[in-house]
Design an enzyme around this catalytic site. Structure first.
Site, PDB file in Angstrom:
ATOM      1  N   GLY A  11       3.135 -49.554   3.332  1.00 32.41           N
ATOM      2  CA  GLY A  11       2.901 -48.166   2.909  1.00 32.41           C
ATOM      3  C   GLY A  11       1.838 -48.146   1.827  1.00 32.41           C
ATOM      4  NE  ARG A  72       4.830 -48.791   7.610  1.00 31.26           N
ATOM      5  CZ  ARG A  72       5.203 -48.893   6.338  1.00 31.26           C
ATOM      6  NH1 ARG A  72       5.564 -50.050   5.816  1.00 31.26           N
ATOM      7  NH2 ARG A  72       5.243 -47.821   5.558  1.00 31.26           N
ATOM      8  N   GLY A 102       3.997 -54.370  -0.449  1.00 32.51           N
ATOM      9  CA  GLY A 102       5.391 -54.410  -0.879  1.00 32.51           C
ATOM     10  C   GLY A 102       6.140 -55.605  -0.315  1.00 32.51           C
ATOM     11  CG  ASP A 103      10.279 -55.320   0.859  1.00 29.82           C
ATOM     12  OD1 ASP A 103       9.570 -54.320   1.069  1.00 29.82           O
ATOM     13  OD2 ASP A 103      11.386 -55.486   1.393  1.00 29.82           O
ATOM     14  N   GLY A 104       7.779 -56.307   2.463  1.00 32.36           N
ATOM     15  CA  GLY A 104       7.481 -56.767   3.826  1.00 32.36           C
ATOM     16  C   GLY A 104       6.197 -57.578   3.851  1.00 32.36           C
ATOM     17  CB  THR A 126       5.857 -50.599  -3.070  1.00 29.43           C
ATOM     18  OG1 THR A 126       6.872 -49.672  -2.669  1.00 29.43           O
ATOM     19  CG2 THR A 126       6.487 -51.601  -4.024  1.00 29.43           C
ATOM     20  CG  ASP A 128       9.709 -47.489  -2.247  1.00 26.41           C
ATOM     21  OD1 ASP A 128       9.580 -46.260  -2.332  1.00 26.41           O
ATOM     22  OD2 ASP A 128       9.562 -48.124  -1.194  1.00 26.41           O
ATOM     23  CG  ASP A 130      11.358 -51.854  -3.418  1.00 21.48           C
ATOM     24  OD1 ASP A 130      10.162 -52.163  -3.628  1.00 21.48           O
ATOM     25  OD2 ASP A 130      11.793 -51.555  -2.295  1.00 21.48           O
ATOM     26  NE  ARG A 163      16.591 -18.834  -6.084  1.00 25.09           N
ATOM     27  CZ  ARG A 163      15.336 -18.517  -5.826  1.00 25.09           C
ATOM     28  NH1 ARG A 163      14.371 -19.319  -6.234  1.00 25.09           N
ATOM     29  NH2 ARG A 163      15.035 -17.435  -5.182  1.00 25.09           N
ATOM     30  NE  ARG A 172      11.362 -49.266   1.432  1.00 24.10           N
ATOM     31  CZ  ARG A 172      10.566 -50.191   1.917  1.00 24.10           C
ATOM     32  NH1 ARG A 172      10.048 -50.047   3.104  1.00 24.10           N
ATOM     33  NH2 ARG A 172      10.283 -51.258   1.233  1.00 24.10           N
ATOM     34  NE  ARG A 247      15.480 -20.431  -2.222  1.00 23.20           N
ATOM     35  CZ  ARG A 247      16.305 -19.501  -1.746  1.00 23.20           C
ATOM     36  NH1 ARG A 247      17.452 -19.863  -1.213  1.00 23.20           N
ATOM     37  NH2 ARG A 247      15.986 -18.230  -1.790  1.00 23.20           N
ATOM     38  CD  GLN A 255       8.534 -38.103  -3.707  1.00 20.09           C
ATOM     39  OE1 GLN A 255       9.316 -38.605  -4.480  1.00 20.09           O
ATOM     40  NE2 GLN A 255       8.889 -37.721  -2.492  1.00 20.09           N
ATOM     41  NE  ARG A 256       4.559 -43.860   1.791  1.00 19.25           N
ATOM     42  CZ  ARG A 256       5.069 -44.998   1.368  1.00 19.25           C
ATOM     43  NH1 ARG A 256       4.491 -45.669   0.393  1.00 19.25           N
ATOM     44  NH2 ARG A 256       6.155 -45.476   1.916  1.00 19.25           N
TER      45      ARG A 256
HETATM   46  P1  ATP Z   1       6.255 -50.622   1.419  1.00 18.97           P
HETATM   47  O1  ATP Z   1       7.309 -51.147   0.487  1.00 18.97           O
HETATM   48  O2  ATP Z   1       5.351 -49.688   0.729  1.00 18.97           O
HETATM   49  O3  ATP Z   1       6.782 -50.077   2.716  1.00 18.97           O
HETATM   50  P2  ATP Z   1       5.797 -53.165   2.644  1.00 18.97           P
HETATM   51  O4  ATP Z   1       4.830 -54.235   2.378  1.00 18.97           O
HETATM   52  O5  ATP Z   1       7.246 -53.467   2.405  1.00 18.97           O
HETATM   53  O6  ATP Z   1       5.338 -51.881   1.824  1.00 18.97           O
HETATM   54  P3  ATP Z   1       6.278 -53.232   5.504  1.00 18.97           P
HETATM   55  O7  ATP Z   1       5.863 -52.284   6.575  1.00 18.97           O
HETATM   56  O8  ATP Z   1       7.717 -53.530   5.337  1.00 18.97           O
HETATM   57  O9  ATP Z   1       5.634 -52.647   4.148  1.00 18.97           O
HETATM   58  O10 ATP Z   1       5.529 -54.608   5.736  1.00 18.97           O
HETATM   59  C1  ATP Z   1       4.112 -54.644   5.967  1.00 18.97           C
HETATM   60  C2  ATP Z   1       3.814 -55.617   7.074  1.00 18.97           C
HETATM   61  O11 ATP Z   1       4.243 -56.929   6.677  1.00 18.97           O
HETATM   62  C3  ATP Z   1       4.560 -55.366   8.391  1.00 18.97           C
HETATM   63  O12 ATP Z   1       3.891 -54.401   9.201  1.00 18.97           O
HETATM   64  C4  ATP Z   1       4.555 -56.746   9.032  1.00 18.97           C
HETATM   65  O13 ATP Z   1       3.322 -57.000   9.657  1.00 18.97           O
HETATM   66  C5  ATP Z   1       4.681 -57.671   7.812  1.00 18.97           C
HETATM   67  N1  ATP Z   1       6.080 -58.073   7.647  1.00 18.97           N
HETATM   68  C6  ATP Z   1       7.107 -57.333   7.173  1.00 18.97           C
HETATM   69  N2  ATP Z   1       8.273 -58.019   7.186  1.00 18.97           N
HETATM   70  C7  ATP Z   1       7.975 -59.223   7.712  1.00 18.97           C
HETATM   71  C8  ATP Z   1       8.744 -60.387   8.017  1.00 18.97           C
HETATM   72  N3  ATP Z   1      10.056 -60.436   7.772  1.00 18.97           N
HETATM   73  N4  ATP Z   1       8.094 -61.444   8.568  1.00 18.97           N
HETATM   74  C9  ATP Z   1       6.770 -61.395   8.805  1.00 18.97           C
HETATM   75  N5  ATP Z   1       5.999 -60.340   8.546  1.00 18.97           N
HETATM   76  C10 ATP Z   1       6.580 -59.265   8.006  1.00 18.97           C
END
Ligand code: ATP
Length: 322
Positions: A11, A72, A102-104, A126, A128, A130, A163, A172, A247, A255-256
């Site tokens: 994100g 992604r 971020g974490d992913g 990120t 978030d 987090d 209200r 998240r 409401r 927010q992004r």
């Molecule tokens: P945000 O926290 O803002 O969503 P993020 O980095 O966590 O950012 P993700 O979409 O979770 O966003 O991860 C970004 C990309 O990282 C994914 O599209 C994927 O290509 C890769 N990725 C995420 N998780 C894994 C994993 N467990 N193993 C390998 N690649 C991953």
């Protein structure tokens, strides 16, 4: 000459551009060649590289989003996908990959390093907030301010009538945005995923608050809360507060967006530069962060998968002052 590649992934968050700028210019400072990858890991797999010079990153520090585009990539989650990505980096003689995300993004970078012996450095970005290893992540402060300004506007109209306002903010599974925007906007109740809250608890608190002063009341709810979000909570309480107009506002993607705050620009500038420095100093598989205003390196694998503690003193303070 050593070569660094950089990308933004996951994100997008305001301040990513300031980090890209600091990496390009910081790389030049250390005598590295820096190339950029467009569209995150997806672009990496497809070889979507672009040369960037000092002047290419002029005039981007104030812009939200990411000039490198984010994406992604399902393919990068597979071993085969990461093999293709590693081959693209090796074909171009890249020594290190700096990932902003971020974490992913960090999970993916960790695997890429482990499987293909490519140096990786993470820059935490990120909204978030987090990730473990930095007090704040890039984009968090801007998101906070955006949410707070939106709530201020909602408050203005709320004050004109009696209200109950239920405002849901992003974050998240974490309550950082809800906690701090709730405090900054003087919310009477803040509902966080870190604390188990039932609709009965909220009903009881509202009754107590409204007994003391019958006035418009603001409840800020984190999107990740188990009670089911602003819509569910307001519906569950509707019949109990018939004298009040209810409401519901879900702030969502605003927010992004927006230009990064000064604080996010400075944070991103520091972290982008420190990422290059970390590689220069021989580090790999680390995330650069700032804790108590000092730069800290945390192993990438320790930055995700665990819960980052919110400030429980702030939670207590919000309850005292409501
Ligand atoms: P945000 O926290 O803002 O969503 P993020 O980095 O966590 O950012 P993700 O979409 O979770 O966003 O991860 C970004 C990309 O990282 C994914 O599209 C994927 O290509 C890769 N990725 C995420 N998780 C894994 C994993 N467990 N193993 C390998 N690649 C991953």
């Amino acid at each position: 000459m050593k070569k660094i590649a950089t990308l933004t992934s996951g994100g997008d968050s305001p301040g990513m551009n300031a980090a890209v700028r600091a990496i390009i210019r910081g790389g030049a400072h250390y005598g590295f060649e820096v190339i950029a990858v467009r569209h995150g890991y997806k672009g990496l797999i497809n070889g979507d590289f672009t040369d960037v010079e000092h002047t290419d990153v002029s005039g981007i520090i104030q812009r939200g989003g990411t000039v490198l585009k984010s994406a992604r990539s399902e393919e990068f989650r597979t071993k085969e996908g990461r093999e293709k990505a590693a081959a693209q980096l090796k074909d171009r003689g890249v020594d290190a990959l700096i990932v902003i995300g971020g974490d992913g993004t960090f999970r993916g970078a960790t695997l890429l390093s482990q499987e293909h012996n490519i140096a990786t450095i993470g820059v935490p970005a990120t909204i978030d907030n987090d990730l473990i290893g930095s007090d704040e992540t890039i984009g968090y402060d801007t998101a906070l301010n955006t949410a707070m300004e939106a709530i201020d506007k909602i408050r203005d109209t709320a004050d004109a009538h009696e209200r109950l306002f239920f405002v849901e903010v992003m974050g998240r599974d974490a309550g950082f945005i809800a906690l701090e925007t709730g405090i900054a906007s003087g919310a009477e109740i803040i509902v966080l995923p870190e604390y188990l809250t039932s609709t009965d608890d909220i009903r009881e608190s509202l009754n107590r608050i409204l007994k003391v002063h019958k006035r418009s009341t603001l409840v800020v709810i984190a999107e990740g809360d188990q009670t089911g979000g602003a819509i569910n909570i307001s519906q569950a309480l509707q019949s109990d507060f018939e004298d009040y107009e209810m409401r519901v506002a879900i702030l969502g993607y605003i927010q992004r967006g927006g230009n990064p705050t000064a604080r996010d620009r400075v944070l991103a500038t520091r972290l982008g530069f420190e990422a290059v420095k970390a590689f220069h100093d021989g580090h790999s598989q680390v995330m650069v962060g700032i804790i108590n205003n000092e730069v800290k390196l945390t192993p990438l694998k320790d930055t995700f998968g665990k819960i980052k503690e919110i400030n429980h003193d702030l939670v207590a303070l919000a309850k005292i002052l409501r």
